[in-house]
Motif scaffolding. Structure first.
Motif, mmCIF file in Angstrom:
data_model
loop_
_atom_site.group_PDB
_atom_site.id
_atom_site.type_symbol
_atom_site.label_atom_id
_atom_site.label_comp_id
_atom_site.label_asym_id
_atom_site.label_seq_id
_atom_site.Cartn_x
_atom_site.Cartn_y
_atom_site.Cartn_z
ATOM 1 N N VAL A 1 55.058 38.352 39.312
ATOM 2 C CA VAL A 1 55.029 39.810 39.175
ATOM 3 C C VAL A 1 53.618 40.307 39.426
ATOM 4 C CG1 VAL A 1 55.393 41.747 37.617
ATOM 5 C CG2 VAL A 1 56.921 39.778 37.539
ATOM 6 N N ALA A 2 52.637 39.576 38.884
ATOM 7 C CA ALA A 2 51.246 39.987 39.073
ATOM 8 C C ALA A 2 50.949 40.115 40.556
ATOM 9 C CB ALA A 2 50.312 38.979 38.413
ATOM 10 N N LYS A 3 51.438 39.152 41.354
ATOM 11 C CA LYS A 3 51.202 39.187 42.808
ATOM 12 C C LYS A 3 51.824 40.434 43.435
ATOM 13 C CE LYS A 3 51.225 34.396 43.741
ATOM 14 N NZ LYS A 3 52.308 33.454 43.913
ATOM 15 N N THR A 4 53.117 40.647 43.153
ATOM 16 C CA THR A 4 53.768 41.782 43.805
ATOM 17 C C THR A 4 53.209 43.095 43.269
ATOM 18 O OG1 THR A 4 55.589 41.905 42.241
ATOM 19 C CG2 THR A 4 55.926 40.502 44.156
ATOM 20 N N LEU A 5 52.767 43.085 42.016
ATOM 21 C CA LEU A 5 52.175 44.302 41.470
ATOM 22 C C LEU A 5 50.954 44.693 42.294
ATOM 23 C CD1 LEU A 5 52.078 44.248 37.553
ATOM 24 C CD2 LEU A 5 53.164 45.921 39.041
ATOM 25 N N GLU A 6 50.115 43.683 42.595
ATOM 26 C CA GLU A 6 48.930 43.934 43.415
ATOM 27 C C GLU A 6 49.326 44.553 44.743
ATOM 28 O OE1 GLU A 6 46.297 40.472 44.000
ATOM 29 O OE2 GLU A 6 46.313 40.375 41.801
ATOM 30 N N GLU A 7 50.352 43.917 45.382
ATOM 31 C CA GLU A 7 50.817 44.438 46.669
ATOM 32 C C GLU A 7 51.313 45.866 46.528
ATOM 33 O OE1 GLU A 7 53.806 41.737 48.149
ATOM 34 O OE2 GLU A 7 52.326 40.108 48.144
#
Ligand code: SF4
Ligand code: SF4
Lengths: 347, 210
Positions: A334-340
């Motif tokens: 989630v952290a990754k997609t949140l950044e995106e």
């Protein structure tokens, strides 16, 4: 709009080792801001014991025959305030150092203060741990007490939250909650409590306490999800039950009651008598606890003898992710997609 | 109650300002806000057997200078509470009707709202609040509200000020005309907050000098 659903938790008291990993997972996730130093949205206390806040079971609140009951306003000292230590004086002053200890004298209460004291007489002493969070009750006494309508129960998952923009720090909710799961933040002047990790659940990530628990103790899911472990444990096998159902708030955190080795007679021989007195368990979980204990014992024996037991398999939870119902997402992803997502929004 | 015209209210904003000595006093009687009107069952049952709103009266004085009004309110409170830490603060409020004929006890209604200025011993800032019924308070229109309190000798003296004119949904006070005033007092050391308070049983007529 979305259907009315309820997120629930089942906590297996037979597996909890009292390690407080859940407590710290919650602390670092949610209550590490100003004014929250003494807050523990998740506590693990030894039973029998006074718990957190001290003597909370005698503080009133909740309902009786549907009627709201007066409650006591819990004070910070009863929860236990945060202790600051004289680290500088004790560790960085060369030879002439002080002993390490809390600043401002010896504290006399704190969360988990009466750890492992328990009850009973040797050799028949007994104790177990009870992890507690807000129960996200179906009939939240906190919500009904608030004159400002600042507390609400979310339709989509039944999580009970406080709207801090509307809260004026009146604290009727603190008095009315029979579980004393609400804290007062003297810096913000508002009441604060467990939010069932709502922002995590929205992303499909389990609550921090459940995911971090090394004991695989804390099941999570929707109450009406017939394929999930919660529904099975609460409705099918009826081995998971609310703590103090007599408070009538209809909690959505359920407990698998604790089994214990048999009692010993004077010569030290095991006898056919429960180590944890049944009337004590009854006082915690109500009359449903007897049949639940019987079923747990029977299924355990079956499994021990090499038989099949779906109930025991569910409780053992060999596959870690099976604990969490639909909430199996790794927070890292989630952290990754949140950044995106944030980058996309910024164009 | 008369609101005397003065040159400038700047000389009256200090609770102990000498000018207040020559202003007429009006005693306003207060009663406990009725239990039956408390907005939640919990508040009703938890205060059923607990005394609150024991204050019987407050002394008021008022002056205006054509632009702003200053109201001094004095009441007895042997045990002041500033609301430090987890304590509840002492508090007081003065209310005016916005339009229509709001019921003071009901804290107005959607058709007849009321506006009040609230002082709390825990805060430097006064609050303007709009009420359209019990349990429905909203931030009120800014009317340059201030409140300064000082406790000595067993009593609080608080001076409220606000502009006479109010825009939008706020009480407009016009020199040479009449309006009404209501009051409320919270005793923090008795854990009084929200609707648990002493209130004036009804409006008191307020006549502003031309
Ligand atoms: S446990 Fe207490 S705070 Fe949580 S929903 Fe129930 S009544 Fe409210
Ligand atoms: S992390 Fe799990 S085992 Fe450890 S105290 Fe919490 S619930 Fe019990």
């Amino acid at each position: 709009m979305t259907d009315k659903r309820q997120v629930a938790m089942v906590i297996d008291l037979n597996k909890c080792i009292g390690c407080q990993t859940c407590t710290i997972a919650c602390k670092t996730q949610w209550t590490n801001r100003e004014g929250m130093e003494g807050m523990w949205w998740n506590t693990v206390s030894t039973s029998p014991g006074e718990g957190t806040p001290k003597g909370w079971e005698k503080m009133g609140g909740g309902f009786r025959k549907g009627k709201a009951q007066p409650g006591k306003l819990p004070k910070q000292g009863e929860f236990g305030t945060a202790w600051n230590f004289n680290v500088e004086e004790a560790l960085f002053q060369g030879d002439k150092h002080d002993t390490l200890g809390p600043i401002g004298g010896d504290p006399n209460w704190g969360t988990n203060w009466d750890e492992d004291i328990g009850g009973g007489e040797y050799p028949n002493s007994f104790q177990f741990y009870i992890p507690r969070i807000c129960n996200h009750c179906t009939k939240p006494a906190c919500m009904e007490a608030c004159p400002r309508g600042a507390i609400f129960k979310r339709e989509e998952d039944g999580i009970v939250v406080i709207n801090e923009d509307h809260c004026r720090g009146f604290r009727f909710c603190q008095e009315a909650c029979p579980y004393k799961e609400i804290y007062y933040n003297t810096v913000t002047g508002t009441s604060q409590k467990c939010i069932m990790c709502a922002p995590r659940l929205e992303e499909g990530v389990p609550t921090a306490c459940s995911r971090q628990c090394p004991g695989r103790v804390r099941f999570l899911g929707f109450l009406d999800d017939e394929d999930g472990p919660i529904h099975k444990l609460v409705y099918k096998y009826k081995v998971a039950m609310a703590l103090h159902p007599e408070y009538e708030t209809e909690p959505n955190v359920f407990y698998i009651p604790p089994l214990a080795p048999p009692s010993f007679d004077e010569e030290g021989n095991p006898i056919d008598e429960d180590r944890i007195p049944m009337d004590y368990l009854d006082s915690l979980f109500g009359p449903a606890v007897g049949p639940a204990i019987d079923l747990l014992k029977a299924e355990k024996a079956k499994k021990k003898a090499g038989g099949e037991s779906d109930l025991m398999d569910t409780l053992i939870a060999r596959n870690w992710l099976d604990l969490f119902g639909p909430f199996t997402t790794n927070p890292k992803d989630v952290a990754k997609t949140l950044e995106e997502r944030v980058q996309n929004r910024q164009g | 109650m008369r609101v005397q015209k003065v040159n400038t209210i700047a000389e009256y904003t200090d609770p102990a300002a000498p000018g207040w000595g020559s202003v007429e006093v009006t005693e306003i009687e207060t009663i406990p806000a009725p239990l039956g009107l408390q907005p939640t069952e919990y508040i009703q049952v938890s205060w059923e057997e607990r005394p609150y709103g024991a204050l019987e009266q407050a002394s008021l004085r008022a002056v205006h200078d054509g632009t702003s009004i200053a109201i001094q309110m004095i009441w007895e409170d042997p045990q002041p509470s500033t609301g430090a830490g987890e304590g509840f603060p002492d508090g007081a409020a003065i209310a005016f009707p916005v339009h229509g004929e709001p019921e003071l006890m009901q804290m107005g209604s959607p058709e007849a709202p009321m506006q009040f200025v609230q002082w709390q011993a825990s805060k430097k800032q006064a609050r303007s609040v709009l009420a359209k019924g019990i349990g429905s308070t909203l931030p009120g229109a800014a009317v340059g509200e201030t409140a300064t309190g000082s406790w000595s000798g067993g009593r609080w003296t608080v001076v409220f000020t606000r502009s006479l004119a109010g825009e939008g949904e706020s009480a407009n006070l016009v020199p040479g005309s009449n309006t009404q005033i209501g009051i409320a007092v919270w005793n923090g050391s008795n854990e009084e907050r929200a609707g648990i308070k002493a209130v004036s049983a009804d409006w008191t007529a307020l006549a502003l000098d031309r």
